[in-house]
Scaffold this motif. Structure first.
Motif, short mmCIF file in Angstrom:
data_model
loop_
_atom_site.label_atom_id
_atom_site.label_comp_id
_atom_site.label_asym_id
_atom_site.label_seq_id
_atom_site.Cartn_x
_atom_site.Cartn_y
_atom_site.Cartn_z
N GLY A 25 1.05 -0.73 -0.13
CA GLY A 25 0.22 -0.21 0.05
C GLY A 25 0.79 1.45 0.01
O GLY A 25 2.10 1.29 0.10
N TYR A 26 0.35 2.49 -0.52
CA TYR A 26 1.28 3.45 -0.57
C TYR A 26 1.35 4.22 0.59
O TYR A 26 3.25 4.52 0.65
CB TYR A 26 0.12 5.16 -0.78
N LYS A 27 1.39 3.98 2.39
CA LYS A 27 1.79 3.72 3.39
C LYS A 27 3.16 3.15 3.35
O LYS A 27 4.17 4.04 4.19
CB LYS A 27 0.44 3.40 4.52
N TRP A 28 3.61 2.40 2.67
CA TRP A 28 5.42 1.47 2.86
C TRP A 28 6.21 1.75 1.85
O TRP A 28 6.65 1.30 1.47
CB TRP A 28 4.55 0.33 3.47
N ASP A 29 4.62 2.70 1.05
CA ASP A 29 5.53 2.31 -0.87
C ASP A 29 7.22 3.29 -0.91
O ASP A 29 8.01 2.23 -1.72
CB ASP A 29 5.25 3.79 -1.15
N ASP A 30 7.54 4.11 0.11
CA ASP A 30 9.14 4.71 0.27
C ASP A 30 9.80 3.79 0.92
O ASP A 30 11.45 3.91 1.21
CB ASP A 30 9.19 5.68 0.57
N LEU A 31 9.81 2.78 1.75
CA LEU A 31 10.96 1.70 2.24
C LEU A 31 11.64 1.18 1.44
O LEU A 31 11.33 0.55 0.46
CB LEU A 31 9.98 0.96 3.17
N PRO A 32 12.73 0.79 2.30
CA PRO A 32 13.31 0.30 1.27
C PRO A 32 13.38 -1.15 1.16
O PRO A 32 12.79 -2.01 1.22
CB PRO A 32 15.11 -0.12 1.73
#
Ligand code: NAD
Length: 357
Positions: free
Chosen positions: A76-83
């Motif tokens: 989901g969007y919330k975790w999109d920027d995690l490595p």
């Protein structure tokens, strides 16, 4: 009989579609005298929020202690920027690996009454389509060595596509076993004109079939041609075997030909009866929590579990028929809706299908 099912709801629409499948399984239990015990575990983004990692040990233990596993979807969007290594999708790759699941079977079936939902001309799909893509699941580029760095002042990244002969042979066995019960034809998809790993793939599938399944015809299709053929003449295919990355992409394409990815289930199996059953789509964060998603893929995934993990073929057929009847009666979720049919939400669709059992 009693069956212990681990449920990994996941993120986005995951909890909605799993609840729908559980409602249908409960109805099957009541009608056929089985007890399904459901235990829920965290995976993906919700596991990151609660445990700081996408696949906590408690989830792995719960799945390994169960008779089989039902999965919604992760991400989901919330975790999109995690490595990369801490992303929700890592949980998915991890659980497949932990359970020793090396095959993913995705039947892309065009249901009667849904020809209008297919983006292809009616003439191309009028005789029905059922492409069974057997995708290698735990090898190849998704699990190969990855590297990032700077070379001569330029930032670079690389991912390695690597297969061993035993990995190719065991996925070919599953494809051949399926084909033996059907058309006796396996189409193997590769990119042998360019990739060394594909040249080994091609040699191995032919040698394996010749030795163990001499009645099966094996045809090779290059992946770029396959992408074209699926939209040009999808009815020509039956069982298709391919690598992890090609299978990932082609099965989404085949799914779209059939109308909606909201209709398609998949099973992942290894050497035991315990499998992981899930819809082929993702967590659809754009429509999560609105009660408008299509639960049929997950309901059919639960049906595949009954058939392939528990050998409950009659119960499997009861679910398939209940789905067909809901479609025959004109019920459609938004993704497969056409004018003149009855638009239903996720919960209502589950009730209708359960009611048809
Ligand atoms: P997606 O499959 O979630 O959605 C693609 C499109 O199809 C969206 O418009 C969505 O609304 C629609 N859709 C999907 N399932 C539907 C359903 N049951 N009913 C109606 N419409 C449906 O793919 P995406 O948008 O590329 O990815 C969203 C998230 O899901 C990402 O975080 C991605 O990494 C993740 N993902 C997870 C899995 C999995 O858990 N197996 C698979 C693919 C993608």
């Amino acid at each position: 009989m009693k069956y212990n099912i681990a449920v990994l709801d996941g993120d986005g629409i995951g909890p909605e579609i799993c609840a729908a499948a559980i409602e249908v399984l409960d109805k099957i239990g009541a009608k056929y005298g089985h007890v399904f015990n459901f235990k829920h575990y965290y995976i993906g983004g919700c596991a990151i929020d609660k445990f700081g990692e996408p696949l906590p040990q408690s989830t792995i233990d719960g799945c390994l202690a169960s008779d089989s596993v039902l999965l919604g979807a992760v991400g989901g969007y919330k975790w999109d920027d995690l490595p990369g290594d801490s992303r929700p999708e890592k949980g998915l790759l991890g659980i497949r690996k932990a359970m020793g699941l090396y095959s993913n079977i995705r039947p892309a079936k065009l249901w009667k009454n849904l020809a209008d939902a297919s983006p292809l001309k009616p003439a191309l799909v009028k005789n029905g389509v059922e492409i069974i893509i057997v995708r290698e699941l735990t090898g190849g580029i998704y699990f190969g060595k990855r590297e990032r760095g700077v070379e001569n002042g330029a930032e670079f990244a690389s991912d390695e596509e690597r297969y061993t002969v035993p990995e190719i042979e065991r996925i070919m066995r599953i494809a051949c076993e399926l084909a033996a019960k059907r058309s006796k034809r396996v189409v193997s998809v590769d990119k042998a004109n360019v990739l060394e790993s594909s040249r080994l793939w091609r040699k191995t599938v032919h040698e394996y079939a010749k030795k163990h399944f001499p009645d099966i015809t094996v045809e090779d299709v290059l992946v770029d041609n396959m992408a074209m053929q699926i939209v040009k003449n999808p009815a020509q295919f039956d069982v298709v075997v391919t690598s992890n990355i090609f299978g990932d992409i082609l099965s989404d394409e085949a799914a779209q030909v059939t109308g909606s990815i909201g209709m398609l289930a998949s099973s992942s199996l290894g050497d035991t009866k315990r499998g992981l059953y899930e819809p082929i789509h993702g967590s659809a964060p754009d429509i999560a929590g609105k009660d408008i998603c299509n639960p049929i893929a997950t309901i059919l995934a639960a049906a595949m579990m009954l058939r392939d993990s528990f050998s409950l073929t009659e119960e499997y057929a009861a679910i398939e028929n209940a789905v067909q009847r809901a479609l025959d009666d004109g019920y459609r979720t938004a993704d497969i809706y056409v004018e003149g049919t009855k638009k239903t939400g996720c919960r209502e669709m589950a009730k209708i299908i359960a009611g048809n059992i």
